[in-house]
Design a protein around this motif. Structure first.
Motif, PDB file in Angstrom:
ATOM      1  N   LEU A 172      33.692  90.531 -63.930  1.00 58.12           N
ATOM      2  CA  LEU A 172      34.730  90.424 -62.907  1.00 58.12           C
ATOM      3  C   LEU A 172      35.903  89.532 -63.321  1.00 58.12           C
ATOM      4  N   THR A 173      35.716  88.783 -64.401  1.00 60.26           N
ATOM      5  CA  THR A 173      36.763  87.851 -64.835  1.00 60.26           C
ATOM      6  C   THR A 173      38.136  88.497 -65.020  1.00 60.26           C
ATOM      7  N   PRO A 174      38.235  89.692 -65.612  1.00 55.19           N
ATOM      8  CA  PRO A 174      39.571  90.264 -65.839  1.00 55.19           C
ATOM      9  C   PRO A 174      40.331  90.633 -64.577  1.00 55.19           C
ATOM     10  N   ILE A 175      39.620  90.803 -63.451  1.00 55.07           N
ATOM     11  CA  ILE A 175      40.344  91.270 -62.263  1.00 55.07           C
ATOM     12  C   ILE A 175      40.345  90.270 -61.107  1.00 55.07           C
ATOM     13  N   ALA A 176      39.366  89.372 -61.067  1.00 52.84           N
ATOM     14  CA  ALA A 176      39.303  88.407 -59.965  1.00 52.84           C
ATOM     15  C   ALA A 176      40.329  87.295 -60.160  1.00 52.84           C
ATOM     16  N   ARG A 177      40.768  86.725 -59.051  1.00 52.71           N
ATOM     17  CA  ARG A 177      41.716  85.614 -59.125  1.00 52.71           C
ATOM     18  C   ARG A 177      41.015  84.352 -59.614  1.00 52.71           C
ATOM     19  N   GLU A 178      39.790  84.161 -59.135  1.00 55.00           N
ATOM     20  CA  GLU A 178      39.039  82.947 -59.488  1.00 55.00           C
ATOM     21  C   GLU A 178      37.556  83.221 -59.224  1.00 55.00           C
ATOM     22  N   ILE A 179      36.697  82.704 -60.104  1.00 54.39           N
ATOM     23  CA  ILE A 179      35.256  82.909 -59.938  1.00 54.39           C
ATOM     24  C   ILE A 179      34.529  81.575 -60.076  1.00 54.39           C
ATOM     25  N   HIS A 180      33.668  81.294 -59.115  1.00 58.70           N
ATOM     26  CA  HIS A 180      32.772  80.144 -59.180  1.00 58.70           C
ATOM     27  C   HIS A 180      31.340  80.671 -59.190  1.00 58.70           C
ATOM     28  N   ILE A 181      30.475  80.016 -59.953  1.00 54.91           N
ATOM     29  CA  ILE A 181      29.065  80.378 -59.946  1.00 54.91           C
ATOM     30  C   ILE A 181      28.236  79.127 -59.685  1.00 54.91           C
ATOM     31  N   ILE A 182      27.317  79.217 -58.726  1.00 55.57           N
ATOM     32  CA  ILE A 182      26.463  78.079 -58.414  1.00 55.57           C
ATOM     33  C   ILE A 182      25.003  78.487 -58.604  1.00 55.57           C
ATOM     34  N   TYR A 183      24.189  77.480 -58.930  1.00 58.97           N
ATOM     35  CA  TYR A 183      22.765  77.732 -59.192  1.00 58.97           C
ATOM     36  C   TYR A 183      21.969  76.517 -58.737  1.00 58.97           C
ATOM     37  N   ARG A 184      20.811  76.775 -58.153  1.00 60.80           N
ATOM     38  CA  ARG A 184      20.011  75.686 -57.594  1.00 60.80           C
ATOM     39  C   ARG A 184      19.320  74.845 -58.664  1.00 60.80           C
ATOM     40  N   GLY A 185      19.153  75.393 -59.887  1.00 62.29           N
ATOM     41  CA  GLY A 185      18.462  74.673 -60.949  1.00 62.29           C
ATOM     42  C   GLY A 185      19.388  73.792 -61.764  1.00 62.29           C
ATOM     43  N   ASP A 186      18.840  73.272 -62.851  1.00 62.04           N
ATOM     44  CA  ASP A 186      19.615  72.386 -63.715  1.00 62.04           C
ATOM     45  C   ASP A 186      20.497  73.153 -64.698  1.00 62.04           C
ATOM     46  N   ASP A 187      20.035  74.315 -65.136  1.00 56.62           N
ATOM     47  CA  ASP A 187      20.775  75.105 -66.116  1.00 56.62           C
ATOM     48  C   ASP A 187      20.678  76.578 -65.758  1.00 56.62           C
ATOM     49  N   LEU A 188      21.728  77.319 -66.061  1.00 56.70           N
ATOM     50  CA  LEU A 188      21.687  78.766 -65.881  1.00 56.70           C
ATOM     51  C   LEU A 188      20.609  79.344 -66.795  1.00 56.70           C
ATOM     52  N   THR A 189      19.908  80.369 -66.308  1.00 56.65           N
ATOM     53  CA  THR A 189      18.791  80.929 -67.069  1.00 56.65           C
ATOM     54  C   THR A 189      19.193  82.116 -67.928  1.00 56.65           C
ATOM     55  N   ALA A 190      20.453  82.513 -67.883  1.00 57.48           N
ATOM     56  CA  ALA A 190      20.927  83.648 -68.682  1.00 57.48           C
ATOM     57  C   ALA A 190      20.958  83.272 -70.163  1.00 57.48           C
ATOM     58  N   HIS A 191      21.121  84.273 -71.014  1.00 51.94           N
ATOM     59  CA  HIS A 191      21.193  84.051 -72.456  1.00 51.94           C
ATOM     60  C   HIS A 191      22.355  83.114 -72.770  1.00 51.94           C
ATOM     61  N   GLU A 192      22.133  82.198 -73.701  1.00 49.79           N
ATOM     62  CA  GLU A 192      23.131  81.161 -73.987  1.00 49.79           C
ATOM     63  C   GLU A 192      24.468  81.753 -74.440  1.00 49.79           C
ATOM     64  N   ALA A 193      24.437  82.900 -75.132  1.00 52.78           N
ATOM     65  CA  ALA A 193      25.684  83.516 -75.574  1.00 52.78           C
ATOM     66  C   ALA A 193      26.517  83.980 -74.388  1.00 52.78           C
ATOM     67  N   GLU A 194      25.838  84.500 -73.354  1.00 60.00           N
ATOM     68  CA  GLU A 194      26.552  84.948 -72.160  1.00 60.00           C
ATOM     69  C   GLU A 194      27.075  83.766 -71.355  1.00 60.00           C
ATOM     70  N   VAL A 195      26.325  82.661 -71.347  1.00 55.48           N
ATOM     71  CA  VAL A 195      26.801  81.460 -70.658  1.00 55.48           C
ATOM     72  C   VAL A 195      28.026  80.897 -71.373  1.00 55.48           C
ATOM     73  N   SER A 196      28.013  80.914 -72.695  1.00 50.58           N
ATOM     74  CA  SER A 196      29.180  80.456 -73.474  1.00 50.58           C
ATOM     75  C   SER A 196      30.389  81.321 -73.171  1.00 50.58           C
ATOM     76  N   ARG A 197      30.165  82.618 -73.072  1.00 48.99           N
ATOM     77  CA  ARG A 197      31.250  83.533 -72.735  1.00 48.99           C
ATOM     78  C   ARG A 197      31.785  83.236 -71.343  1.00 48.99           C
ATOM     79  N   LEU A 198      30.887  82.890 -70.435  1.00 52.41           N
ATOM     80  CA  LEU A 198      31.265  82.536 -69.067  1.00 52.41           C
ATOM     81  C   LEU A 198      32.227  81.357 -69.082  1.00 52.41           C
ATOM     82  N   LYS A 199      31.889  80.344 -69.876  1.00 54.60           N
ATOM     83  CA  LYS A 199      32.734  79.154 -69.943  1.00 54.60           C
ATOM     84  C   LYS A 199      34.089  79.471 -70.571  1.00 54.60           C
ATOM     85  N   LYS A 200      34.093  80.310 -71.599  1.00 58.11           N
ATOM     86  CA  LYS A 200      35.351  80.703 -72.237  1.00 58.11           C
ATOM     87  C   LYS A 200      36.245  81.483 -71.271  1.00 58.11           C
TER      88      LYS A 200
END
Length: 347
Positions: A172-200
């Motif tokens: 959704l990054t290319p079309i949304a104005r702004e995206i926030h993601i929240i999680y109840r744990g300490d770290d996102l459980t997705a693959h680290e490469a996808e999390v890095s992409r999220l931050k970029k």
């Protein structure tokens, strides 16, 4: 009774089930499809706009388009279709047929059964456990992403830290104005490469945070978010929420397992590579089956379906051909081929 007994009943209406119904029709079997959802297509409905590249002989296509094509193909030979029906038990009455029982007390009768309920059986999303959240479902609160463009220029909150949640955020990054993601744990459980992409991609990430309230009239206006670590509660403006808190698995069919099917982890059927289970007359295909060399792709579900149907046909009629005649010169398609050919000429 004989008019109500089908040659084969396919339990599950996803890609494996639909192709099973098509192939059973090709083999001139009286066929019924039973599915627990209110529409055919199975779990592919969870990601209708994801692109699928790994089906042989076709260009990449959106999962939603695959659903439409699969349903059209599955209904080619007019199988009977029963929706919103959960199977609770299958009983072998005698050597001639099975009784298939439902949660509503209905009974269906079939000489053979092909189980294609997918991995984990029927699933439903874990709902956002917040008062009043149901008012916004399908409008500004979503449990899947049915239409990416509906989020264009919007400020979106995604709650959940799994692969799917992170994947949605990146898509959704290319079309949304702004995206926030929240999680109840300490770290996102997705693959680290996808999390890095999220931050970029500039997505704002907050952990140890949960939604505790939703505010708005007809549409969502504010979301109440609590930081579990500090106890701080904030009201923040968002245009939409996407919730990915996992899925509830509902597999009543295997709960009692009166037939004695060989199961793995109570959700998967142990069978041969050609879909034969330990119960004569019961076959399986798709993600619900386990065997050495199993291909867990939609493409693999098609070969599973063909094998299951061919074995069901041989079970019903040991003198039948082991395989169906190939479609390129199968007389069952003569009339349909002529319709297609003349339609193209007229165009």
């Amino acid at each position: 009774m004989s008019d109500n007994i089908y040659d084969v009943t396919v339990i599950g209406g996803g890609p494996a089930g639909l192709f099973s119904a098509f192939y059973a029709g090709l083999r001139e079997m009286k066929t019924k499809i039973i599915d627990g959802q209110d529409q055919l297509g199975g779990k592919v409905h969870l990601y209708p706009q994801k692109m699928i590249w790994d089906i042989g002989g076709t260009e990449p296509l959106a999962a939603g388009d695959l659903i439409k094509k699969s349903i059209s193909q599955g209904l080619t030979f007019d199988p009977d279709v029963v929706l919103n029906t959960t199977i609770t038990n299958i009983r072998k009455e005698d050597s001639n047929y099975f009784t298939i029982e439902t949660s509503e007390g209905e009974k269906h009768f079939s000489k053979a059964v092909i189980i294609t309920i997918g991995g984990g059986g029927m699933i439903s999303p874990v709902k956002l456990d917040v008062e009043g959240a149901e008012r916004f479902e399908g409008k500004t609160l979503h449990y899947a992403v049915p239409d990416i463009m509906s989020f264009k220029d919007k400020k979106i909150l995604i709650t959940g830290g799994s692969y799917s949640a992170v994947d949605w955020a990146n898509d959704l990054t290319p079309i949304a104005r702004e995206i926030h993601i929240i999680y109840r744990g300490d770290d996102l459980t997705a693959h680290e490469a996808e999390v890095s992409r999220l931050k970029k991609n500039g997505v704002k990430i907050r952990t140890q945070s949960v939604v505790t309230g939703v505010i708005g009239e007809d549409n969502l206006e504010f979301v109440e978010i609590e930081n579990k670590e500090t106890g701080e509660v904030t009201n923040e403006a968002y245009d939409a929420i996407i919730v990915n808190h996992g899925y509830n698995q509902n597999n009543l069919l295997f709960r009692e397992n009166h037939l004695g099917l060989n199961l793995e982890n109570d959700f998967y059927i142990q069978a041969s590579p050609t879909g034969i289970t330990n119960v004569p007359g019961i076959y399986a295909a798709g993600d619900c089956i386990r065997y050495e060399g199993k291909v867990n792709l939609i493409a693999g579900a098609y070969s599973d379906a063909v094998n299951a149907v061919n074995n069901a046909k041989m079970y019903l009629d040991p003198k039948a051909n082991k395989y169906a005649m190939v479609s390129s010169h199968n007389e069952r398609f003569d009339e349909k081929n002529m319709e297609i050919m003349y339609k193209e000429e007229d165009a």
